[in-house]
Design an enzyme around this catalytic site. Structure first.
Site, PDB file in Angstrom:
ATOM      1  N   GLU A 274      11.112   3.461  26.735  1.00 14.05           N
ATOM      2  CA  GLU A 274       9.738   3.770  26.440  1.00 14.05           C
ATOM      3  C   GLU A 274       9.054   3.112  24.985  1.00 14.05           C
ATOM      4  O   GLU A 274       9.837   3.775  24.294  1.00 14.05           O
ATOM      5  CB  GLU A 274       9.349   5.209  26.490  1.00 14.05           C
ATOM      6  CG  GLU A 274       9.209   5.683  28.160  1.00 14.05           C
ATOM      7  CD  GLU A 274       9.005   7.087  28.054  1.00 14.05           C
ATOM      8  OE1 GLU A 274       8.531   7.486  29.407  1.00 14.05           O
ATOM      9  OE2 GLU A 274       9.234   7.899  27.421  1.00 14.05           O
TER      10      GLU A 274
ATOM     11  N   SER B 295      10.921  12.124  22.411  1.00 14.71           N
ATOM     12  CA  SER B 295      10.841  12.200  23.673  1.00 14.71           C
ATOM     13  C   SER B 295       9.412  13.062  24.194  1.00 14.71           C
ATOM     14  O   SER B 295       9.034  12.989  25.258  1.00 14.71           O
ATOM     15  CB  SER B 295      11.793  12.858  24.539  1.00 14.71           C
ATOM     16  OG  SER B 295      12.103  14.459  24.172  1.00 14.71           O
TER      17      SER B 295
ATOM     18  N   ASN C  11       8.953  12.244  30.862  1.00 20.95           N
ATOM     19  CA  ASN C  11       8.632  13.660  30.359  1.00 20.95           C
ATOM     20  C   ASN C  11       7.592  14.217  31.107  1.00 20.95           C
ATOM     21  O   ASN C  11       7.420  15.441  31.605  1.00 20.95           O
ATOM     22  CB  ASN C  11       9.074  13.995  29.201  1.00 20.95           C
ATOM     23  CG  ASN C  11      10.279  13.954  28.550  1.00 20.95           C
ATOM     24  OD1 ASN C  11      11.289  14.812  29.275  1.00 20.95           O
ATOM     25  ND2 ASN C  11      10.809  13.213  27.912  1.00 20.95           N
TER      26      ASN C  11
ATOM     27  N   HIS D  70      11.773   5.220  22.779  1.00 20.02           N
ATOM     28  CA  HIS D  70      12.428   6.392  23.669  1.00 20.02           C
ATOM     29  C   HIS D  70      13.409   5.964  24.382  1.00 20.02           C
ATOM     30  O   HIS D  70      13.251   5.290  25.446  1.00 20.02           O
ATOM     31  CB  HIS D  70      11.585   7.226  24.283  1.00 20.02           C
ATOM     32  CG  HIS D  70      12.120   8.360  24.891  1.00 20.02           C
ATOM     33  ND1 HIS D  70      11.309   8.947  26.000  1.00 20.02           N
ATOM     34  CD2 HIS D  70      13.076   9.285  24.516  1.00 20.02           C
ATOM     35  CE1 HIS D  70      12.001   9.946  26.156  1.00 20.02           C
ATOM     36  NE2 HIS D  70      13.033  10.220  25.534  1.00 20.02           N
TER      37      HIS D  70
END
Length: 284
Positions: free
Chosen positions: A154, A121, A192, A142
């Protein structure tokens, strides 16, 4: 490796994320091998996947035949040498040195055509793939927790990742019922990077004694968020969330706005990792 060539998918890590990723792969019709060093974790993964499928049946989203076929496609192993597949997703601890060593070992036992992906992540894909002989077939994939429900994936290109690898990963993501988005290799990627301060600033408010975490969760949830930051950290894993913050802090050269919080550090040190340990900011 083309999308149509994928028949067997390997999942490295039988934790929460590995379980969810394995489940959706098997549900999509792929033979799926889950690998972990811990035989108990492997058995638990199968139990948790079966629980998820039973919940799906209760909600009318899964039928008995799909449950049976999904479980039949799943296999487990604690023998690393059995971890050979057409497509592999790594979902282990967020530590660069661990992932780097793992992928070097995976590359040595798999076909040159096997696509290797990391569910990291926050760790840069280019750094993980730097010591691989074939970094062009390595990329980030991800998923988000819970992986069997959340739609976003992702797909992260490293500096050496080729376009065919990215195309194959995106096609597989769609087959798994996900919505893939292409992402450049940058700290925290998209989600993130955007979400980090949702946690960091909330922890800072608690640290400064402005209010308590339950009140802050209720306040944020009252504005339309399904979960406040502390409930969400417990769901993700307090330890995982803390590791991502540390990674982001280092990636931005210790920029103060990404500083990890000592309250979260205490939770991690105490083993209060959230729902998976039955205790985090809340008790479960």
């Amino acid at each position: 490796m083309k999308f149509s060539d994928i028949k067997l998918i390997g999942i490295v890590g039988a934790g929460t994320m590995g379980q969810g990723i394995a489940q959706i792969c098997a549900m999509a019709g792929y033979k799926t091998l889950i690998y972990d060093l811990d035989s108990y974790a492997l058995e638990n993964a199968l139990k948790e996947i079966e629980k998820n499928l039973d919940k799906g049946i209760e909600k009318g989203k899964v039928d008995e035949s799909l449950k049976e076929s999904t479980l039949n496609r799943l296999s487990i192993s604690d023998n690393f040498n059995e971890l050979t597949a057409d497509f592999i997703v790594e979902a282990v601890v967020e530590k660069l040195e661990v992932k780097t060593k793992l992928f070097q070992e995976l590359e040595s036992i798999n076909s040159p055509s096997t696509i290797l992906t990391s569910n990291t992540s926050s760790i840069p894909i280019t750094q993980i793939g730097a010591k691989l002989k074939n970094p062009e077939r390595f990329a980030g994939m991800h998923f988000f927790n819970p992986a069997h429900i959340m739609k976003l994936v992702e797909v992260i290109s490293g500096a050496s990742t080729n376009s065919q690898t990215i195309t194959t990963i995106k096609e597989l993501a769609v087959k798994l019922g996900k919505k893939p988005v292409s992402v450049n290799d940058s700290p925290g990627f998209i989600v993130n990077r955007v979400a980090r301060h949702f946690y960091v600033e909330s922890l800072k408010i608690i640290e400064e004694g402005v209010t308590d975490f339950e009140t802050l969760d209720k306040l944020i949830e009252s504005t339309g968020f399904r979960m406040g930051p502390f409930r969400l950290m417990d769901l993700i894993g307090v330890d995982t969330n803390f590791s991502v913050t540390q990674s982001m802090f280092n990636a931005f050269h210790q920029d103060a706005k990404f500083r990890p919080n000592r309250i979260q550090q205490q939770k991690v040190d105490a083993g209060h990792h959230g729902r998976k340990t039955k205790k985090g900011f809340y008790d479960y």
